[in-house]
Design an enzyme around this catalytic site. Structure first.
Site, PDB file in Angstrom:
ATOM      1  N   TYR A 156       0.822  -1.220   0.000  1.00  0.00           N
ATOM      2  CA  TYR A 156       0.000   0.000   0.000  1.00  0.00           C
ATOM      3  C   TYR A 156       0.854   1.266   0.000  1.00  0.00           C
ATOM      4  CZ  TYR A 156       0.182  -0.351   5.224  1.00  0.00           C
ATOM      5  OH  TYR A 156       0.565  -0.456   6.542  1.00  0.00           O
ATOM      6  N   ARG A 208      -1.791  -5.525  16.221  1.00  0.00           N
ATOM      7  CA  ARG A 208      -2.190  -4.137  15.970  1.00  0.00           C
ATOM      8  C   ARG A 208      -3.094  -3.974  14.758  1.00  0.00           C
ATOM      9  NH1 ARG A 208       2.985  -4.295  17.966  1.00  0.00           N
ATOM     10  NH2 ARG A 208       3.385  -2.868  19.707  1.00  0.00           N
TER      11      ARG A 208
HETATM   12  C1  HXC Z   1      -5.585   5.426  18.028  1.00  0.00           C
HETATM   13  C2  HXC Z   1      -3.510   5.336  19.050  1.00  0.00           C
HETATM   14  C3  HXC Z   1      -3.532   3.915  19.011  1.00  0.00           C
HETATM   15  C4  HXC Z   1      -4.697   3.280  18.444  1.00  0.00           C
HETATM   16  C5  HXC Z   1      -1.681   4.545  19.939  1.00  0.00           C
HETATM   17  N1  HXC Z   1      -2.355   5.668  19.645  1.00  0.00           N
HETATM   18  N2  HXC Z   1      -2.376   3.464  19.569  1.00  0.00           N
HETATM   19  N3  HXC Z   1      -4.518   6.082  18.567  1.00  0.00           N
HETATM   20  N4  HXC Z   1      -5.687   4.073  17.967  1.00  0.00           N
HETATM   21  N5  HXC Z   1      -4.796   1.956  18.367  1.00  0.00           N
HETATM   22  C6  HXC Z   1      -1.946   7.037  19.912  1.00  0.00           C
HETATM   23  C7  HXC Z   1      -1.741   7.320  21.395  1.00  0.00           C
HETATM   24  O1  HXC Z   1      -2.970   7.610  22.037  1.00  0.00           O
HETATM   25  C8  HXC Z   1      -0.795   8.527  21.340  1.00  0.00           C
HETATM   26  O2  HXC Z   1      -1.481   9.701  21.007  1.00  0.00           O
HETATM   27  C9  HXC Z   1       0.079   8.208  20.130  1.00  0.00           C
HETATM   28  O3  HXC Z   1      -0.657   7.291  19.335  1.00  0.00           O
HETATM   29  C10 HXC Z   1       1.397   7.583  20.541  1.00  0.00           C
HETATM   30  O4  HXC Z   1       1.139   6.422  21.297  1.00  0.00           O
HETATM   31  P1  HXC Z   1       2.208   5.837  22.335  1.00  0.00           P
HETATM   32  O5  HXC Z   1       1.649   4.559  22.864  1.00  0.00           O
HETATM   33  O6  HXC Z   1       2.599   6.899  23.317  1.00  0.00           O
HETATM   34  O7  HXC Z   1       3.462   5.627  21.351  1.00  0.00           O
HETATM   35  P2  HXC Z   1       4.730   4.698  21.460  1.00  0.00           P
HETATM   36  O8  HXC Z   1       4.907   4.184  22.865  1.00  0.00           O
HETATM   37  O9  HXC Z   1       5.819   5.434  20.814  1.00  0.00           O
HETATM   38  O10 HXC Z   1       4.328   3.401  20.590  1.00  0.00           O
HETATM   39  C11 HXC Z   1       4.236   3.460  19.180  1.00  0.00           C
HETATM   40  C12 HXC Z   1       3.086   2.607  18.640  1.00  0.00           C
HETATM   41  C13 HXC Z   1       3.124   1.171  19.182  1.00  0.00           C
HETATM   42  C14 HXC Z   1       3.195   2.660  17.104  1.00  0.00           C
HETATM   43  C15 HXC Z   1       1.771   3.273  19.044  1.00  0.00           C
HETATM   44  O11 HXC Z   1       2.064   0.397  18.625  1.00  0.00           O
HETATM   45  C16 HXC Z   1       4.434   0.496  18.891  1.00  0.00           C
HETATM   46  O12 HXC Z   1       5.363   0.568  19.697  1.00  0.00           O
HETATM   47  N6  HXC Z   1       4.557  -0.185  17.718  1.00  0.00           N
HETATM   48  C17 HXC Z   1       5.815  -0.804  17.273  1.00  0.00           C
HETATM   49  C18 HXC Z   1       5.607  -2.126  16.587  1.00  0.00           C
HETATM   50  C19 HXC Z   1       4.569  -2.147  15.509  1.00  0.00           C
HETATM   51  O13 HXC Z   1       3.705  -1.227  15.401  1.00  0.00           O
HETATM   52  N7  HXC Z   1       4.606  -3.227  14.698  1.00  0.00           N
HETATM   53  C20 HXC Z   1       3.681  -3.398  13.593  1.00  0.00           C
HETATM   54  C21 HXC Z   1       4.319  -3.050  12.283  1.00  0.00           C
HETATM   55  S1  HXC Z   1       3.279  -3.797  11.135  1.00  0.00           S
HETATM   56  P3  HXC Z   1      -1.920  10.805  22.130  1.00  0.00           P
HETATM   57  O14 HXC Z   1      -2.485  11.928  21.346  1.00  0.00           O
HETATM   58  O15 HXC Z   1      -2.920  10.117  22.997  1.00  0.00           O
HETATM   59  O16 HXC Z   1      -0.659  11.160  22.858  1.00  0.00           O
HETATM   60  C22 HXC Z   1       3.299  -3.089   9.672  1.00  0.00           C
HETATM   61  C23 HXC Z   1       2.658  -4.011   8.652  1.00  0.00           C
HETATM   62  C24 HXC Z   1       2.061  -3.382   7.455  1.00  0.00           C
HETATM   63  O17 HXC Z   1       3.795  -2.013   9.494  1.00  0.00           O
HETATM   64  C25 HXC Z   1       1.323  -4.314   6.509  1.00  0.00           C
HETATM   65  C26 HXC Z   1       0.685  -5.579   7.038  1.00  0.00           C
HETATM   66  C27 HXC Z   1       0.026  -6.466   6.032  1.00  0.00           C
HETATM   67  P1  NAP Z   2       7.271  -6.075  14.493  1.00  0.00           P
HETATM   68  O1  NAP Z   2       7.762  -7.390  15.011  1.00  0.00           O
HETATM   69  O2  NAP Z   2       6.359  -5.278  15.363  1.00  0.00           O
HETATM   70  O3  NAP Z   2       8.523  -5.220  14.070  1.00  0.00           O
HETATM   71  C1  NAP Z   2       8.639  -3.849  14.215  1.00  0.00           C
HETATM   72  C2  NAP Z   2       9.949  -3.570  14.914  1.00  0.00           C
HETATM   73  O4  NAP Z   2      10.199  -2.164  14.901  1.00  0.00           O
HETATM   74  C3  NAP Z   2       9.969  -4.023  16.374  1.00  0.00           C
HETATM   75  O5  NAP Z   2      11.087  -4.864  16.576  1.00  0.00           O
HETATM   76  C4  NAP Z   2      10.127  -2.730  17.165  1.00  0.00           C
HETATM   77  O6  NAP Z   2      10.979  -2.918  18.299  1.00  0.00           O
HETATM   78  C5  NAP Z   2      10.788  -1.813  16.151  1.00  0.00           C
HETATM   79  N1  NAP Z   2      10.500  -0.393  16.431  1.00  0.00           N
HETATM   80  C6  NAP Z   2       9.303   0.198  16.561  1.00  0.00           C
HETATM   81  N2  NAP Z   2       9.459   1.496  16.856  1.00  0.00           N
HETATM   82  C7  NAP Z   2      10.791   1.736  16.873  1.00  0.00           C
HETATM   83  C8  NAP Z   2      11.595   2.881  17.105  1.00  0.00           C
HETATM   84  N3  NAP Z   2      11.040   4.074  17.371  1.00  0.00           N
HETATM   85  N4  NAP Z   2      12.944   2.764  17.047  1.00  0.00           N
HETATM   86  C9  NAP Z   2      13.512   1.559  16.783  1.00  0.00           C
HETATM   87  N5  NAP Z   2      12.824   0.436  16.557  1.00  0.00           N
HETATM   88  C10 NAP Z   2      11.475   0.522  16.603  1.00  0.00           C
HETATM   89  O7  NAP Z   2       6.470  -6.256  13.109  1.00  0.00           O
HETATM   90  P2  NAP Z   2       6.867  -6.978  11.731  1.00  0.00           P
HETATM   91  O8  NAP Z   2       5.607  -7.523  11.183  1.00  0.00           O
HETATM   92  O9  NAP Z   2       8.023  -7.884  11.919  1.00  0.00           O
HETATM   93  O10 NAP Z   2       7.286  -5.739  10.816  1.00  0.00           O
HETATM   94  C11 NAP Z   2       8.598  -5.610  10.287  1.00  0.00           C
HETATM   95  C12 NAP Z   2       8.571  -4.756   9.027  1.00  0.00           C
HETATM   96  O11 NAP Z   2       7.825  -5.414   8.020  1.00  0.00           O
HETATM   97  C13 NAP Z   2       7.914  -3.390   9.190  1.00  0.00           C
HETATM   98  O12 NAP Z   2       8.608  -2.432   8.414  1.00  0.00           O
HETATM   99  C14 NAP Z   2       6.543  -3.590   8.618  1.00  0.00           C
HETATM  100  O13 NAP Z   2       5.947  -2.386   8.172  1.00  0.00           O
HETATM  101  C15 NAP Z   2       6.869  -4.529   7.480  1.00  0.00           C
HETATM  102  N6  NAP Z   2       5.743  -5.288   6.961  1.00  0.00           N
HETATM  103  C16 NAP Z   2       5.239  -6.323   7.669  1.00  0.00           C
HETATM  104  C17 NAP Z   2       4.214  -7.075   7.134  1.00  0.00           C
HETATM  105  C18 NAP Z   2       3.637  -8.280   7.851  1.00  0.00           C
HETATM  106  O14 NAP Z   2       2.724  -8.905   7.325  1.00  0.00           O
HETATM  107  N7  NAP Z   2       4.139  -8.643   9.022  1.00  0.00           N
HETATM  108  C19 NAP Z   2       3.697  -6.741   5.871  1.00  0.00           C
HETATM  109  C20 NAP Z   2       4.229  -5.665   5.173  1.00  0.00           C
HETATM  110  C21 NAP Z   2       5.272  -4.959   5.729  1.00  0.00           C
HETATM  111  P3  NAP Z   2      10.794  -2.155  19.713  1.00  0.00           P
HETATM  112  O15 NAP Z   2       9.350  -2.167  20.029  1.00  0.00           O
HETATM  113  O16 NAP Z   2      11.654  -2.949  20.627  1.00  0.00           O
HETATM  114  O17 NAP Z   2      11.347  -0.773  19.501  1.00  0.00           O
END
Ligand code: HXC
Ligand code: NAP
Length: 294
Positions: A156, A208
């Site tokens: 996307y 998520r």
């Molecule tokens: C609405 C949300 C929310 C939700 C967080 N926020 N979750 N708002 N719905 N579900 C808001 C919070 O209220 C806050 O805003 C702001 O976002 C920041 O949230 P924090 O929890 O303080 O942030 P932080 O601790 O930095 O954590 C970041 C995060 C968290 C992105 C929110 O989920 C995380 O750590 N993610 C890392 C790993 C991850 O996301 N992996 C998935 C990648 S998958 P306010 O205004 O209240 O302060 C991917 C795949 C793509 O990319 C394709 C798949 C097919």
């Molecule tokens: P994941 O396990 O949640 O990986 C995301 C990683 O990013 C975590 O290890 C997290 O570690 C790290 N991260 C998040 N915020 C960070 C920050 N501020 N600084 C440094 N590290 C940070 O999810 P995943 O599925 O393996 O995703 C990996 C990659 O693949 C991502 O780029 C995602 O967009 C891509 N992707 C995944 C899928 C899928 O189907 N899984 C599909 C398309 C693309 P900490 O929380 O310890 O920081």
């Protein structure tokens, strides 16, 4: 068909130093493991040092390779510069940057606070920019002969997607950066490529993007023409190829690995797949009958 087999010969990444952001979990961890099996020296980075150290220990035990755990929040340029220095003082060099760290969650866009939107942009776009800029400046300064950047985006990045708008916006930016620098930095021996994965189950993404019973309600395998999700080894095989010297002439490319998922959503008449075989006889007859009357 064995799609979980390991693709490259054993020493394919021998002595390459590869830095994997977000390497402590999910796809980053799987790619790191395979790089180590191929002889690479790795450094994994994220915000959670304890998780990184546990992963590094586990991967070293499993592969016999080297893995350095470095805490670094990619949102902060000073932390990224410090992380690079730590890698350089430990290994003496860095050859590959894999921008894999990401943040994402589903939400109607109008429900997002400005900070929520920024959080995703900061991790994905600004984080990839921070790492790319720090590593690129270093490679250019020391006149390193060859190096590579690999960015993990999504399909996307070019189609856009509802309900993950910050992520789509940020990944589109990362893709633009990939293609732009592939041209601009080629003269410094730096290649830039990207991978766009389809669904590869990981805890981080599934918790998520498919919380609660959404996992059952929206079985992502059903959206894929090949009728399955990806296996981590398939992605690791592609990533290993793209950071290896075997892909020395591949630059500025984004390779989709999604079983045909995004194209299935795009093709206007793809929904005709629902029509059973025997109905095609009837439809063909109806179309031909119309033509005969013209
Ligand atoms: C609405 C949300 C929310 C939700 C967080 N926020 N979750 N708002 N719905 N579900 C808001 C919070 O209220 C806050 O805003 C702001 O976002 C920041 O949230 P924090 O929890 O303080 O942030 P932080 O601790 O930095 O954590 C970041 C995060 C968290 C992105 C929110 O989920 C995380 O750590 N993610 C890392 C790993 C991850 O996301 N992996 C998935 C990648 S998958 P306010 O205004 O209240 O302060 C991917 C795949 C793509 O990319 C394709 C798949 C097919
Ligand atoms: P994941 O396990 O949640 O990986 C995301 C990683 O990013 C975590 O290890 C997290 O570690 C790290 N991260 C998040 N915020 C960070 C920050 N501020 N600084 C440094 N590290 C940070 O999810 P995943 O599925 O393996 O995703 C990996 C990659 O693949 C991502 O780029 C995602 O967009 C891509 N992707 C995944 C899928 C899928 O189907 N899984 C599909 C398309 C693309 P900490 O929380 O310890 O920081």
């Amino acid at each position: 068909m064995n799609y979980t087999a390991k693709m490259l010969r054993e020493d394919a990444l021998k002595d390459k130093v590869i830095v994997i952001t977000g390497g402590g979990s999910g796809l980053g961890k799987s790619m790191t493991k395979y790089f180590m099996e191929l002889g690479a020296k790795t450094a994994i980075t994220s915000r959670d040092l304890e998780k990184l150290q546990a992963t590094a220990k586990e991967l070293e035990a499993e592969t016999g390779g080297q893995c350095l755990a470095v805490q670094c929040d990619v949102r902060h340029y000073d932390e990224v510069e410090k992380m690079l220095q730590e890698v350089l003082s430990h290994y003496g060099k860095a050859d590959v940057l894999l921008n894999n760290a990401a943040g994402n969650f589903i939400s109607p866009t109008e429900r997002l606070s400005a900070n929520a939107f920024d959080t995703i942009i900061d991790i994905v776009l600004k984080g990839s920019k921070n790492c790319t800029l720090a590593f690129g400046k270093h490679w250019i300064d020391i006149k390193q002969e060859s190096s590579a950047i690999l960015n993990i985006v999504t399909t996307y990045a070019w189609t856009g997607s509802a309900y993950v708008v910050p992520s789509a916006t940020a990944k589109a930016g990362v893709l633009a950066m990939t293609r732009s620098l592939a041209v601009e930095w080629a003269k410094y021996g730096i290649r830039s490529n990207a991978i766009a994965p389809g669904p590869f189950p990981t805890k981080g993404a599934w918790d998520r993007l498919l919380p609660g019973d959404l996992k059952e309600k929206f079985d992502l395998a059903k959206k894929v023409p090949l009728k399955r999700v990806g296996d981590h080894q398939e992605l690791a095989n592609l990533a290993a190829y793209l950071v290896s010297d075997f892909s020395a002439y591949v630059n500025g490319e984004v390779i989709t690995i999604d079983g045909g998922e995004w194209l299935k959503g795009a093709g206007q008449f793809n929904l005709l797949e629902a029509i059973p075989e025997d109905m095609w006889d009837m439809l063909e007859a109806m179309i031909k009958a119309k033509k005969n009357k013209e």
